[in-house]
Design an enzyme around this catalytic site. Structure first.
Site, PDB file in Angstrom:
ATOM      1  CB  SER A   1      -0.108   3.205   2.307  1.00  0.00           C
ATOM      2  OG  SER A   1       0.638   2.146   2.847  1.00  0.00           O
TER       3      SER A   1
ATOM      4  CE  LYS B   1       3.935   1.718   2.599  1.00  0.00           C
ATOM      5  NZ  LYS B   1       4.747   0.509   2.515  1.00  0.00           N
TER       6      LYS B   1
ATOM      7  CE  LYS C   1      -2.550   3.134  -1.434  1.00  0.00           C
ATOM      8  NZ  LYS C   1      -2.768   2.594  -0.105  1.00  0.00           N
TER       9      LYS C   1
END
Ligand code: NAD
Length: 296
Positions: free
Chosen positions: A100, A175, A244
């Site tokens: 990701s 994502k 994150k």
């Protein structure tokens, strides 16, 4: 596809996700050569029928398709550029960043590789967690040239279901936005569950009703029943990695001048949780942080 016609797969990053994904590919008859910083992770690939090597450059030498399942963009760039992996691949190879990562950095990286005549880059992050990686039911969001994405379908079909999302970087954007939603409803669900239980409602009854009502989500259907109420908190997705992803999404919103007000508040709360909880906390521990008390 006969085994001889199958592309040789390189796999860098054999952690919670990379281990079951590389194992599935090896079990499906692909030649898989992989590495990880942790020796125990390399040993798990060898045990699953793959070939474990010590360095990323050694992986490149044995790869027609190089899959990356690493923590973030900085590590992806350092492996590909600083460690010389991109230069060690053949120009006809394809790099598939299933981590990701940050969409704009992915786009810049693809442009840099193209300008230098190196391997093509596809971003193909996944959703579905460790369970989806083990069962081969991941949702794969693939960004990049349509024909290149199509050529990867024999690999993707072992891992889950692929959706071509657009140009390179688009998978990483989608994502991050997915995980911003996921984290926001996990915290919202946790607050609602804590309030309901304080009021005297039974948590199982609450989830049953949410799941047949409009409050339903992946948090009510999966995370709360499987990882919170069981007291296991072992989804295999770290809280730091979730944060994150949330920051990637809110930064993306800033960059396109559509700041996410609710998203920014969620990031602030998750940042506090990260400071209060153990650095290795599973992301489902946000429920504890929101006040949920485990039984017993
Ligand atoms: P993880 O921390 O378990 O695994 C990452 C692995 O990369 C580690 O084993 C680490 O040793 C290895 N690594 C780090 N730097 C390296 C380097 N320079 N060379 C070789 N190996 C290196 O993380 P994970 O949960 O497997 O997640 C991997 C990626 O997938 C992340 O980007 C994450 O956000 C994403 N993701 C995770 C999940 C999940 O449920 N765990 C779900 C979807 C997406």
């Amino acid at each position: 596809m006969s085994d001889a016609a199958k592309p040789r797969i390189g796999f860098i990053g054999l952690g919670n996700m990379g281990t079951p994904m590389s194992r599935r590919l090896a079990e499906a008859g692909f030649s898989v050569t992989g590495t990880d910083l942790a020796e125990e992770n390399r040993a798990r690939l060898a045990h699953a029928g793959g070939t474990a090597v010590e360095t990323a450059v050694q992986v490149a030498a044995a790869s027609d398709v190089l899959v990356l399942m690493l923590p973030n963009s900085s590590i992806v760039e350092s492996v590909l550029i600083d460690d010389g992996v991109a230069a060690a691949l053949s120009a006809s190879a394809v790099i598939v960043d299933m981590s990701s990562s940050e969409p704009l950095r992915t786009r810049a990286l693809a442009e840099r590789l193209a300008a230098e005549g190196l391997a093509r880059l596809v971003d193909a992050p996944v959703s579905g967690g460790v369970g989806g990686a083990e069962k081969g039911t991941l949702t794969i969001m693939a960004g990049g040239d349509a024909a290149v994405v199509e050529s990867l379908s024999p690999i993707f079909s072992v891992l889950g279901r692929v959706r071509h999302t657009g140009a390179v970087g688009s998978g990483h954007a989608l994502k991050a936005l997915n995980n911003l939603l996921s984290a926001t409803h996990l915290l919202a669900t946790s607050e609602a569950m804590v309030a309901g239980q304080e009021f005297g409602l039974d948590p199982e009854t609450m989830l049953e009703v949410f799941n047949s009502s409009s409050g339903r989500s992946g948090s009510t259907e999966n995370k709360w029943p499987n990882f919170v109420l069981t007291g296991r908190y072992d989804s295999g997705f770290g809280l730091g990695l979730m944060l994150k992803d949330m920051r990637i999404a809110t930064q993306l919103a800033e960059d396109i001048e559509r700041p996410s007000l609710l998203g920014n508040s969620a990031v602030e709360l998750w940042t506090k949780a990260a400071a209060d909880l153990d650095v290795a906390a599973d992301h489902t521990e946000i429920a504890r942080w929101a006040g949920h008390k485990d039984k017993g």
